[in-house]
Design an enzyme around this catalytic site. Structure first.
Site, PDB file in Angstrom:
ATOM      1  N   GLY A  77      10.745  29.208 -12.972  1.00 51.71           N
ATOM      2  CA  GLY A  77      12.113  28.814 -12.629  1.00 51.71           C
ATOM      3  C   GLY A  77      12.570  29.426 -11.318  1.00 51.71           C
ATOM      4  CG  ASP A  78      12.846  33.565 -10.984  1.00 47.21           C
ATOM      5  OD1 ASP A  78      13.968  33.177 -11.328  1.00 47.21           O
ATOM      6  OD2 ASP A  78      12.258  34.533 -11.502  1.00 47.21           O
ATOM      7  CB  ALA A  79       8.340  29.326  -8.310  1.00 46.52           C
TER       8      ALA A  79
END
Length: 344
Positions: free
Chosen positions: A297-299
Protein backbone atom coordinates in the site's frame (compact mmCIF):
# COMPACT_ATOMS: atom_id res chain seq x y z
CA UNK A 1 18.25 22.42 -0.44
CA UNK A 2 14.83 24.03 -0.98
CA UNK A 3 14.17 22.42 -4.36
CA UNK A 4 12.48 19.20 -3.17
CA UNK A 5 9.12 18.66 -4.88
CA UNK A 6 7.61 16.34 -2.25
CA UNK A 7 7.94 16.68 1.55
CA UNK A 8 6.92 13.59 3.57
CA UNK A 9 6.47 13.15 7.32
CA UNK A 10 5.84 10.11 9.50
CA UNK A 11 7.16 7.57 11.98
CA UNK A 12 10.54 6.12 10.89
CA UNK A 13 10.68 2.43 11.83
CA UNK A 14 12.93 -0.53 11.15
CA UNK A 15 10.81 -3.55 10.13
CA UNK A 16 11.71 -6.93 11.66
CA UNK A 17 10.17 -9.46 9.26
CA UNK A 18 9.62 -13.15 9.97
CA UNK A 19 7.84 -15.84 7.96
CA UNK A 20 5.59 -18.72 9.06
CA UNK A 21 4.48 -16.79 12.12
CA UNK A 22 1.21 -18.65 12.87
CA UNK A 23 2.35 -19.48 16.40
CA UNK A 24 3.11 -15.80 17.03
CA UNK A 25 -0.38 -14.77 15.92
CA UNK A 26 -1.88 -17.17 18.41
CA UNK A 27 0.49 -16.35 21.26
CA UNK A 28 0.13 -12.56 20.97
CA UNK A 29 -3.55 -12.54 19.90
CA UNK A 30 -2.80 -10.94 16.54
CA UNK A 31 -4.92 -10.86 13.37
CA UNK A 32 -3.30 -12.19 10.19
CA UNK A 33 -3.83 -8.98 8.22
CA UNK A 34 -3.73 -6.02 10.60
CA UNK A 35 -1.65 -3.14 11.94
CA UNK A 36 -1.59 -2.24 15.64
CA UNK A 37 0.46 -0.35 18.20
CA UNK A 38 2.18 -2.66 20.66
CA UNK A 39 0.58 -3.02 24.08
CA UNK A 40 2.38 -4.29 27.17
CA UNK A 41 1.44 -7.88 26.28
CA UNK A 42 3.26 -7.52 22.94
CA UNK A 43 6.51 -6.18 24.42
CA UNK A 44 8.38 -9.55 24.40
CA UNK A 45 7.70 -10.18 20.69
CA UNK A 46 10.73 -8.21 19.46
CA UNK A 47 13.24 -10.25 21.48
CA UNK A 48 11.39 -13.45 20.59
CA UNK A 49 11.74 -12.73 16.87
CA UNK A 50 15.51 -12.36 17.20
CA UNK A 51 15.85 -15.41 19.42
CA UNK A 52 13.60 -17.91 17.65
CA UNK A 53 13.18 -16.76 14.04
CA UNK A 54 15.23 -15.77 11.05
CA UNK A 55 14.68 -12.01 10.93
CA UNK A 56 14.93 -9.92 7.78
CA UNK A 57 15.54 -6.25 8.62
CA UNK A 58 13.93 -3.83 6.19
CA UNK A 59 13.65 -0.05 6.37
CA UNK A 60 10.04 0.75 7.24
CA UNK A 61 7.62 3.35 8.47
CA UNK A 62 4.60 3.93 6.23
CA UNK A 63 5.38 7.46 4.99
CA UNK A 64 9.09 6.65 4.68
CA UNK A 65 8.22 3.64 2.49
CA UNK A 66 5.98 5.84 0.32
CA UNK A 67 8.67 8.53 0.17
CA UNK A 68 11.22 5.97 -1.05
CA UNK A 69 8.70 4.84 -3.66
CA UNK A 70 8.18 8.40 -4.88
CA UNK A 71 11.94 8.95 -4.92
CA UNK A 72 12.33 5.78 -7.02
CA UNK A 73 10.16 7.17 -9.83
CA UNK A 74 11.33 10.79 -9.68
CA UNK A 75 14.67 12.46 -10.50
CA UNK A 76 17.29 12.74 -7.71
CA UNK A 77 16.71 15.38 -5.01
CA UNK A 78 12.94 15.34 -5.57
CA UNK A 79 11.75 13.88 -2.25
CA UNK A 80 12.69 14.58 1.37
CA UNK A 81 11.40 12.94 4.56
CA UNK A 82 11.28 13.87 8.23
CA UNK A 83 10.52 12.00 11.44
CA UNK A 84 12.20 11.26 14.76
CA UNK A 85 14.91 8.62 15.25
CA UNK A 86 17.41 7.71 17.94
CA UNK A 87 21.18 7.84 17.60
CA UNK A 88 21.47 4.08 17.13
CA UNK A 89 22.23 1.39 14.56
CA UNK A 90 18.58 1.15 13.52
CA UNK A 91 18.65 4.77 12.38
CA UNK A 92 21.84 4.12 10.40
CA UNK A 93 20.13 1.20 8.62
CA UNK A 94 17.23 3.50 7.70
CA UNK A 95 19.61 6.12 6.29
CA UNK A 96 21.41 3.49 4.20
CA UNK A 97 18.10 2.22 2.76
CA UNK A 98 17.00 5.77 1.93
CA UNK A 99 20.29 6.46 0.20
CA UNK A 100 19.83 3.36 -2.01
CA UNK A 101 16.44 4.64 -3.21
CA UNK A 102 17.55 8.27 -3.60
CA UNK A 103 15.53 9.61 -0.67
CA UNK A 104 16.98 12.43 1.42
CA UNK A 105 16.03 12.81 5.09
CA UNK A 106 16.07 15.55 7.69
CA UNK A 107 15.52 13.42 10.80
CA UNK A 108 15.10 14.85 14.24
CA UNK A 109 17.64 12.81 16.22
CA UNK A 110 17.07 12.16 19.93
CA UNK A 111 20.32 11.40 21.72
CA UNK A 112 20.31 8.21 23.78
CA UNK A 113 16.89 7.14 22.45
CA UNK A 114 15.90 4.01 20.50
CA UNK A 115 14.58 4.19 16.92
CA UNK A 116 11.10 2.72 16.45
CA UNK A 117 10.62 -0.86 15.28
CA UNK A 118 7.84 -2.90 13.71
CA UNK A 119 7.39 -6.66 14.08
CA UNK A 120 6.13 -7.97 10.73
CA UNK A 121 4.61 -11.42 11.15
CA UNK A 122 4.05 -13.00 7.73
CA UNK A 123 1.64 -15.90 7.24
CA UNK A 124 1.02 -16.84 3.61
CA UNK A 125 0.14 -13.62 1.77
CA UNK A 126 -0.90 -11.82 4.97
CA UNK A 127 1.14 -9.59 7.23
CA UNK A 128 0.45 -8.56 10.82
CA UNK A 129 2.25 -5.39 11.94
CA UNK A 130 3.03 -4.70 15.61
CA UNK A 131 4.69 -1.33 16.08
CA UNK A 132 6.64 0.06 19.01
CA UNK A 133 7.10 3.74 18.22
CA UNK A 134 9.83 4.44 20.80
CA UNK A 135 11.25 7.88 19.96
CA UNK A 136 9.20 8.20 16.75
CA UNK A 137 6.36 9.52 18.93
CA UNK A 138 8.66 12.14 20.47
CA UNK A 139 8.79 14.23 17.29
CA UNK A 140 8.78 17.92 18.24
CA UNK A 141 6.69 20.34 16.20
CA UNK A 142 9.53 22.86 16.63
CA UNK A 143 11.65 20.69 14.28
CA UNK A 144 9.54 22.02 11.40
CA UNK A 145 10.77 25.54 12.14
CA UNK A 146 14.48 24.72 12.24
CA UNK A 147 16.81 26.30 9.63
CA UNK A 148 17.34 22.82 8.18
CA UNK A 149 13.64 21.99 7.66
CA UNK A 150 11.66 25.25 7.31
CA UNK A 151 13.05 26.11 3.82
CA UNK A 152 12.18 22.59 2.61
CA UNK A 153 8.56 23.06 3.63
CA UNK A 154 8.55 26.47 1.99
CA UNK A 155 9.97 25.09 -1.26
CA UNK A 156 7.93 21.89 -1.59
CA UNK A 157 5.10 21.57 -4.13
CA UNK A 158 3.28 18.76 -2.30
CA UNK A 159 3.16 17.09 1.11
CA UNK A 160 2.43 13.54 2.24
CA UNK A 161 1.71 12.42 5.82
CA UNK A 162 0.82 8.95 7.13
CA UNK A 163 -2.22 8.44 9.36
CA UNK A 164 -0.06 6.73 12.00
CA UNK A 165 1.53 10.10 12.72
CA UNK A 166 -1.80 11.33 14.11
CA UNK A 167 -1.37 9.12 17.18
CA UNK A 168 1.01 11.74 18.55
CA UNK A 169 1.84 14.43 15.94
CA UNK A 170 -1.50 16.01 15.02
CA UNK A 171 -0.23 19.54 15.70
CA UNK A 172 2.67 19.04 13.26
CA UNK A 173 0.38 17.54 10.62
CA UNK A 174 -2.06 20.42 11.08
CA UNK A 175 0.72 22.97 10.68
CA UNK A 176 1.84 21.51 7.37
CA UNK A 177 -1.68 20.86 6.04
CA UNK A 178 -2.82 24.39 6.87
CA UNK A 179 0.27 25.89 5.23
CA UNK A 180 -0.39 23.79 2.12
CA UNK A 181 -4.02 24.86 2.05
CA UNK A 182 -3.36 28.60 2.39
CA UNK A 183 -0.59 28.55 -0.22
CA UNK A 184 -2.56 26.46 -2.73
CA UNK A 185 -0.20 23.47 -2.49
CA UNK A 186 -1.26 19.83 -2.38
CA UNK A 187 -1.52 17.96 0.92
CA UNK A 188 -2.00 14.17 0.84
CA UNK A 189 -2.98 11.98 3.80
CA UNK A 190 -2.97 8.19 4.03
CA UNK A 191 -5.35 6.60 6.57
CA UNK A 192 -2.65 3.91 7.13
CA UNK A 193 -4.60 1.51 9.39
CA UNK A 194 -8.20 0.82 10.49
CA UNK A 195 -7.47 1.91 14.06
CA UNK A 196 -6.76 5.49 12.94
CA UNK A 197 -10.35 6.30 11.85
CA UNK A 198 -11.64 4.06 14.67
CA UNK A 199 -9.78 5.62 17.61
CA UNK A 200 -8.24 8.85 16.29
CA UNK A 201 -11.27 10.11 14.39
CA UNK A 202 -11.16 13.60 15.88
CA UNK A 203 -7.51 14.11 14.92
CA UNK A 204 -8.18 12.65 11.47
CA UNK A 205 -11.13 14.99 10.96
CA UNK A 206 -9.06 18.04 11.84
CA UNK A 207 -6.42 17.24 9.23
CA UNK A 208 -8.91 16.00 6.61
CA UNK A 209 -10.39 19.48 6.36
CA UNK A 210 -7.08 20.64 4.81
CA UNK A 211 -6.46 17.46 2.78
CA UNK A 212 -6.49 17.42 -1.04
CA UNK A 213 -5.67 13.74 -1.63
CA UNK A 214 -6.84 10.88 0.61
CA UNK A 215 -5.40 7.39 0.14
CA UNK A 216 -6.80 4.38 2.02
CA UNK A 217 -7.31 0.66 1.55
CA UNK A 218 -10.66 -1.12 1.78
CA UNK A 219 -10.45 -2.00 5.50
CA UNK A 220 -9.40 1.55 6.45
CA UNK A 221 -12.22 3.03 4.35
CA UNK A 222 -14.70 0.65 5.94
CA UNK A 223 -13.44 1.59 9.42
CA UNK A 224 -13.91 5.29 8.61
CA UNK A 225 -17.41 4.63 7.26
CA UNK A 226 -18.43 2.60 10.32
CA UNK A 227 -17.02 5.20 12.73
CA UNK A 228 -18.90 7.95 10.91
CA UNK A 229 -22.25 6.17 10.66
CA UNK A 230 -22.17 5.60 6.90
CA UNK A 231 -25.13 3.52 5.70
CA UNK A 232 -23.04 1.10 3.58
CA UNK A 233 -19.49 0.77 4.98
CA UNK A 234 -18.47 -1.87 2.42
CA UNK A 235 -19.71 0.15 -0.59
CA UNK A 236 -16.29 1.58 -1.46
CA UNK A 237 -17.45 3.97 -4.24
CA UNK A 238 -20.08 5.45 -1.90
CA UNK A 239 -17.57 5.73 0.97
CA UNK A 240 -15.01 7.39 -1.33
CA UNK A 241 -17.66 9.90 -2.41
CA UNK A 242 -18.61 10.64 1.22
CA UNK A 243 -14.97 11.37 2.12
CA UNK A 244 -14.55 13.53 -1.00
CA UNK A 245 -17.57 15.63 -0.03
CA UNK A 246 -16.37 16.43 3.51
CA UNK A 247 -15.83 20.17 4.22
CA UNK A 248 -12.54 21.48 2.84
CA UNK A 249 -10.62 24.66 3.70
CA UNK A 250 -9.30 25.17 0.15
CA UNK A 251 -12.57 24.75 -1.74
CA UNK A 252 -10.99 25.76 -5.07
CA UNK A 253 -9.35 22.32 -5.35
CA UNK A 254 -11.68 19.28 -5.33
CA UNK A 255 -10.67 16.52 -2.93
CA UNK A 256 -9.41 13.31 -4.57
CA UNK A 257 -10.08 10.03 -2.74
CA UNK A 258 -8.27 6.84 -3.73
CA UNK A 259 -9.29 3.51 -2.17
CA UNK A 260 -7.17 0.48 -3.00
CA UNK A 261 -8.37 -3.10 -2.54
CA UNK A 262 -5.37 -5.39 -2.94
CA UNK A 263 -5.69 -7.30 -6.21
CA UNK A 264 -9.24 -5.98 -6.63
CA UNK A 265 -10.02 -2.72 -8.45
CA UNK A 266 -8.97 0.71 -7.13
CA UNK A 267 -11.77 3.25 -6.63
CA UNK A 268 -11.10 6.94 -7.37
CA UNK A 269 -13.38 9.90 -6.72
CA UNK A 270 -12.31 13.31 -7.99
CA UNK A 271 -14.58 15.81 -6.23
CA UNK A 272 -17.80 16.38 -8.14
CA UNK A 273 -16.60 15.11 -11.53
CA UNK A 274 -19.46 13.38 -13.39
CA UNK A 275 -17.29 10.32 -14.12
CA UNK A 276 -16.58 9.79 -10.42
CA UNK A 277 -16.32 7.28 -8.92
CA UNK A 278 -13.98 5.72 -11.47
CA UNK A 279 -12.99 2.07 -11.13
CA UNK A 280 -9.40 1.13 -12.09
CA UNK A 281 -8.78 -2.63 -12.56
CA UNK A 282 -5.59 -4.08 -11.11
CA UNK A 283 -3.37 -6.35 -13.22
CA UNK A 284 -3.36 -9.21 -10.73
CA UNK A 285 -0.26 -11.31 -10.18
CA UNK A 286 -0.27 -15.08 -9.84
CA UNK A 287 0.17 -16.58 -6.36
CA UNK A 288 3.69 -17.76 -7.14
CA UNK A 289 4.74 -14.22 -8.15
CA UNK A 290 3.82 -12.80 -4.74
CA UNK A 291 6.69 -12.91 -2.27
CA UNK A 292 5.57 -10.50 0.48
CA UNK A 293 2.65 -8.04 0.67
CA UNK A 294 4.22 -5.90 3.40
CA UNK A 295 4.50 -2.29 2.22
CA UNK A 296 2.44 -2.77 -0.96
CA UNK A 297 0.00 0.00 0.00
CA UNK A 298 2.87 2.36 0.76
CA UNK A 299 4.47 1.48 -2.59
CA UNK A 300 1.19 2.34 -4.31
CA UNK A 301 1.08 5.68 -2.49
CA UNK A 302 4.71 6.37 -3.46
CA UNK A 303 4.06 5.65 -7.12
CA UNK A 304 0.86 7.71 -7.07
CA UNK A 305 2.48 10.72 -5.38
CA UNK A 306 5.59 10.52 -7.56
CA UNK A 307 3.44 10.59 -10.69
CA UNK A 308 1.34 13.42 -9.23
CA UNK A 309 4.40 15.55 -8.55
CA UNK A 310 5.63 14.77 -12.09
CA UNK A 311 2.43 16.32 -13.46
CA UNK A 312 0.81 13.11 -14.69
CA UNK A 313 -2.95 12.67 -15.12
CA UNK A 314 -5.00 11.07 -12.34
CA UNK A 315 -5.34 7.87 -14.39
CA UNK A 316 -1.56 7.77 -14.88
CA UNK A 317 -1.01 8.33 -11.15
CA UNK A 318 -3.17 5.31 -10.32
CA UNK A 319 -1.36 3.21 -12.94
CA UNK A 320 2.03 4.22 -11.48
CA UNK A 321 0.73 3.23 -8.04
CA UNK A 322 -0.38 -0.16 -9.34
CA UNK A 323 3.00 -0.76 -10.97
CA UNK A 324 4.90 0.12 -7.79
CA UNK A 325 2.60 -2.03 -5.64
CA UNK A 326 3.10 -5.00 -7.99
CA UNK A 327 6.87 -4.48 -7.94
CA UNK A 328 6.89 -4.31 -4.14
CA UNK A 329 4.99 -7.56 -3.52
CA UNK A 330 7.56 -9.42 -5.63
CA UNK A 331 10.34 -8.39 -3.21
CA UNK A 332 10.93 -9.03 0.49
CA UNK A 333 9.50 -6.04 2.35
CA UNK A 334 8.90 -2.56 0.97
CA UNK A 335 11.73 -2.60 -1.58
CA UNK A 336 12.00 -2.02 -5.33
CA UNK A 337 13.78 -3.56 -8.33
CA UNK A 338 17.33 -2.70 -9.30
CA UNK A 339 18.44 -1.58 -11.78
CA UNK A 340 15.62 0.95 -11.80
CA UNK A 341 12.53 0.32 -13.90
CA UNK A 342 10.93 3.29 -15.62
CA UNK A 343 7.46 3.64 -14.07
CA UNK A 344 6.22 6.97 -15.43
Amino acid sequence: MSSYSLFCMGNPLLDMQVRDGEALLQKYELKANDAILAEDKHAPIYDELVKNYQVTYVAGGAAQNAARGAAYVLPPKSVVYTGCVGDDDLAEQLKAANQREGLDQVYQVKKGEKTGACAVVITGHHRSLVTTLRCAEKFDQSHLSTPEVAPLIEGAKAFYVEGYFLTHGTASALEISQKASTSGKVFALNFSAPFIPQFFGQQLGQVLSHTDIVIANESEAEAWATANGHASPTDLPAVAKAIAMLPKSNSSRPRIVVITHGAESTVVVNGTEPESPKIHPVHALTDDQIVDTNGAGDAFAGGFMGAWVAGKSLDECVEAGHKMGAMCVQQVGPQFKWPKVNIL
